[in-house]
Design a protein around this motif. Structure first.
Motif, mmCIF file in Angstrom:
data_model
loop_
_atom_site.group_PDB
_atom_site.id
_atom_site.type_symbol
_atom_site.label_atom_id
_atom_site.label_comp_id
_atom_site.label_asym_id
_atom_site.label_seq_id
_atom_site.Cartn_x
_atom_site.Cartn_y
_atom_site.Cartn_z
ATOM 1 N N ASP A 1 26.770 -41.995 16.124
ATOM 2 C CA ASP A 1 25.323 -41.806 15.969
ATOM 3 C C ASP A 1 25.318 -41.703 14.628
ATOM 4 O OD1 ASP A 1 22.696 -41.453 16.800
ATOM 5 O OD2 ASP A 1 22.874 -39.401 16.783
ATOM 6 N N PRO A 2 24.223 -41.974 13.741
ATOM 7 C CA PRO A 2 23.065 -42.763 14.022
ATOM 8 C C PRO A 2 23.584 -44.210 14.202
ATOM 9 C CG PRO A 2 22.940 -42.309 11.720
ATOM 10 C CD PRO A 2 24.189 -41.731 12.318
ATOM 11 N N ARG B 1 18.564 -42.552 14.680
ATOM 12 C CA ARG B 1 19.279 -41.852 15.701
ATOM 13 C C ARG B 1 19.031 -42.422 17.027
ATOM 14 N NH1 ARG B 1 17.569 -36.382 13.439
ATOM 15 N NH2 ARG B 1 18.559 -36.177 11.494
ATOM 16 N N ASP C 1 24.458 -38.533 8.241
ATOM 17 C CA ASP C 1 23.334 -37.951 8.726
ATOM 18 C C ASP C 1 23.812 -36.799 9.844
ATOM 19 O OD1 ASP C 1 20.415 -37.660 10.077
ATOM 20 O OD2 ASP C 1 21.543 -38.443 11.834
ATOM 21 N N LEU D 1 20.723 -29.932 8.165
ATOM 22 C CA LEU D 1 20.073 -30.827 6.959
ATOM 23 C C LEU D 1 19.511 -32.138 7.722
ATOM 24 C CD1 LEU D 1 22.140 -29.967 3.927
ATOM 25 C CD2 LEU D 1 19.605 -29.741 4.419
ATOM 26 N N HIS D 2 18.733 -32.817 7.244
ATOM 27 C CA HIS D 2 18.203 -34.128 7.545
ATOM 28 C C HIS D 2 19.080 -35.008 6.772
ATOM 29 C CE1 HIS D 2 15.414 -37.391 7.850
ATOM 30 N NE2 HIS D 2 15.154 -36.805 9.028
ATOM 31 N N GLY D 3 19.374 -36.210 7.464
ATOM 32 C CA GLY D 3 19.970 -37.243 6.713
ATOM 33 C C GLY D 3 19.318 -37.972 5.512
#
Lengths: 93, 631
Positions: free
Chosen positions: A69-70, A83, B329, B337-339
């Motif tokens: 993932d993603p 994702r 990510d 945290l966000h990718g």
């Protein structure tokens, strides 16, 4: 959300979020049913804006390093990273 | 529909706006048309502010052009997309809507772009569709029937190659014919937030138009796929990313050295010249110690900063940044945290200010806030001068494991601690901020790889260099004046036995801070340097130079590093390094945090959490080092 009632297709369709690398198919429907910080209709809109609409060709090109993932998905002629959570909303055959 | 005639239409300057999906080359086109120096990069979300410039059409008509952040629709779901929406709809105060929308599309990737065109038609402004990167489309054998495309969409179409010389000639010619008739022919906007059904219908319509007017690529791009096979490989991809970062930081240290030596020698010569040319006294001290050695000790770091930016610009233009976000990510997700935060955080290695501004591409407010809070922990280029100074004075230049320089390794370690603490802080922040749903989505376009353009990279470096030199000439210069003043006044009394600086204001302030800072191993000279260092980190280096130079006479000024090595213990040096990893010593960053979060609250939160961490880190480092016998 859109269900064109094609019952034969409904049996074979799987969420893109469960598919493996190398999977090739077509989008049958977008049906958002994930627990997210944003409303389901918003996720659906974002998917559409990136080109995930019914009939589009999809192929899983790459998988991320942790938990596969993603995923990087080829949608017609664009590559989108997303994702698996959100990819569950994309039903493909 | 009613035709709206506006006052703006009659004026002699046309106002055009560039709109388009992320990564369609709007900024490259903007640069090609206006020649303005502004950042172009190959990842979604580079343009986070509106930038404007002026150009002339083929017949010489003046046009004011605005470059807007890329967007997939006018819905405005993140701060940068709101800017685009408000500008296109004419909702910005004291500004009319643009006379013409230049809708930019990547000719190799029309599907999503045409959907946006269909949505933009509802705004009612005259519009021109620019098919950018047409050279790449032709190379791939994509046949585009421009007349059909234009007829089906109901929008005039023109092609361009923004990055090639002459690539915008046709656009400039067409603008005259087109704009003369179209400007002022605006209709009332019928745009409203599209529903999912409307978006679907628009995408179907776009797909239909493509079927009619655009052919399949005869020679599709296979390079991107093959390169991604390696760069996005679950194991190799991560290793390559790590190696890239490692090489980047080794290069900052190793490649810059010869140039830095040259600059240093130049300023030394200039200082010696000033010393000889001026009569002994206050003015001589001010020019040599305050101005020349102060500004010089900062400018000497220009090569390192440029090398760091060179790497970041190359990776951006190549299209690698979005891949790094893809690889990181889940790893960053573990820390809350966000990718997407990866791109702003990587920019923060150069400077936290563009990094914090780049967080506008993050749509979730909480994710964005977390990223803003931790961005100043990423080791920015202003820390490099401080790190370099201390490392070269205290860490022996030996090799470990036969091939890695110990100094470079320590530098890498400092960067690593910065990254780890950023992850730690965001992990904590994520548990403090209550979420009302699950995690927000991560969706990002991975653009095709493109070879970086020399001109675009050179422009980016030029912008950085001028910004740095401007800072050296203004903020840093004025801080140097202040520190020189503090260190020089009041003058020592007649018959003084101590060095002059011991009687100065600087010594008084530094000693006043001693009870607070001596537990972390700082002497009063460091305390003095930290004060102007609050305005900008790199000033501390020059301040130490000034403080020690004035203290020890002109001989000590030659090598700040040597002076430090003889006066500080290793424990003190390491404590200062630890302090610098965390300390919130940058007024500009704090100002940007206040602006971007819309209030004082988060600015103070950032300031105090960083100060606390800095104190704790320096305290632990100092006492550990003393216990190890390095005191």
């Amino acid at each position: 959300m859109t269900d064109d009632g094609a019952s034969a297709a409904a049996e074979e369709r799987t969420p893109l979020g469960l598919a493996q690398r190398g999977f090739c198919g077509r989008i049958e429907a977008i049906a958002v049913d994930v627990d997210s910080a944003v409303p389901a209709s918003e996720i659906e809109r974002r998917l559409i804006e990136l080109g995930f609409v019914e009939g589009a060709r999809v192929e899983i090109l790459h998988e991320g390093p942790i938990g596969r993932d993603p995923i990087a998905v080829r949608v017609n002629d664009t590559t989108i990273a997303l994702r698996r959570r959100e990819a569950m909303a994309i039903l493909v055959i | 529909m009613t035709t709206v005639t506006e006052i703006g239409a009659a004026s002699s300057v046309w106002r055009f706006a560039l709109v388009g999906t992320p990564n369609s080359g709007k900024t490259a086109l903007f640069n090609a048309l206006t020649g303005s120096r502004q950042k172009v990069a190959n990842y979604p979300g580079v343009t986070v502010e509106r930038k404007s410039g002026v150009f002339r059409t083929a017949s010489g008509h003046r046009v004011n052009l605005v470059d807007l952040p890329g967007t997939y629709s006018l819905r405005g779901r993140s701060p940068d997309e709101e800017i685009t929406r408000d500008a296109v709809l004419g909702r910005i105060a004291n500004e009319t809507a643009p006379d013409l929308l230049l809708c930019v599309a990547d000719a190799t990737n029309l599907r999503v772009a045409l959907r946006l065109v269909i949505e933009l038609k509802r705004v009612g402004r005259p519009m021109l569709l620019v098919l950018n990167m047409i050279d790449i489309a032709r190379r791939r054998g994509i046949d585009i029937d421009l007349d059909k495309l234009s007829a089906e969409l109901g929008v005039p179409v023109v092609t361009s190659t923004a990055v090639r010389r002459g690539g915008t000639d046709e656009l400039l010619r067409r603008l005259d014919d087109m704009a003369a008739g179209a400007v002022g022919q605006s209709h009332e906007s019928t745009w409203k937030t599209p529903t999912t059904a409307e978006l679907r219908a628009a995408q179907r319509e776009a797909d239909r138009v493509i079927k009619v007017a655009v052919g399949e690529p005869k020679r599709p791009d296979t390079i991107t796929g093959r390169v991604d096979g390696v760069l996005l490989h679950p194991v190799a991809g991560l290793l390559i990313l790590l190696c890239l970062l490692f090489v980047m930081f080794q290069a900052v240290f190793a490649w810059a050295e010869p140039v830095m030596d040259l600059i240093e020698a130049g300023f030394d010569a200039l200082g010696a010249f000033a010393h000889d040319a001026l009569p002994e006294g206050l003015l001589q001290s001010f020019i040599q110690n305050g101005v020349i050695s102060g500004v010089g000790s900062v400018i000497v770091f220009l090569p390192q900063i440029l090398i760091l930016f060179l790497f970041i610009l190359l990776l951006e233009d190549l299209g690698y940044m979005a891949r790094a976000a893809f690889l990181m990510d889940r790893i960053m997700g573990g820390a809350g945290l966000h990718g997407r935060a990866f791109i702003p955080l990587l920019s923060s290695f150069a400077c936290a200010i563009p990094g914090i501004m780049a967080t506008r591409v993050i749509d979730d407010r909480r994710d964005r806030l977390t990223t803003i809070l931790v961005a100043p922990l990423m080791t920015c280029s202003a820390r490099i001068p401080v790190y370099t100074l201390i490392i070269s004075a205290f860490i022996p230049n030996t090799q470990v494991w036969g091939f890695v320089g110990l100094q470079g390794l320590v530098m890498f370690g400092l960067y690593a601690i910065g990254i780890l603490s950023a992850l730690g802080v965001s992990f904590v922040a994520n548990h403090l901020f209550v979420r009302d749903g699950g995690t927000p989505p991560f969706m990002l376009e991975l653009p095709d790889y493109k070879l970086p353009r020399l001109r675009s990279v050179a422009m980016g470096l030029y912008t950085r260099a001028t910004m740095f030199l401007y800072r050296a000439g203004t903020t840093i210069f004025s801080m140097m004046m202040l520190i020189w003043f503090l260190a020089s006044f009041p003058r020592p009394p007649l018959g003084a036995t101590q060095p002059a600086i011991d009687y100065s204001l600087a010594a008084i302030i530094g000693k006043w801070l001693e009870p607070v800072l001596s537990p972390v191993g700082f002497n009063w000279q460091i305390n003095v340097a930290l004060i102007p260092g609050m305005a900008a980190r790199e000033v501390a280096v020059a301040s130490l130079g000034t403080v020690y130079a004035i203290e020890g006479g002109k001989d000590a000024a030659e090598q700040i590093g040597q002076a430090l090595a003889s006066k500080w213990s290793l424990a003190t040096a390491l404590a200062l390094l630890a302090w610098y990893i965390f300390a919130p010593q940058c007024a500009a960053t704090l100002a940007v945090i206040k602006r971007e979060t819309g209030g004082w609250r988060w600015m103070f939160v950032t300031f105090f959490y960083m100060l606390t961490l800095a104190y704790i880190a320096a305290f632990i480092t100092y006492h550990t080092a003393v216990a190890l016998g390095w005191g």
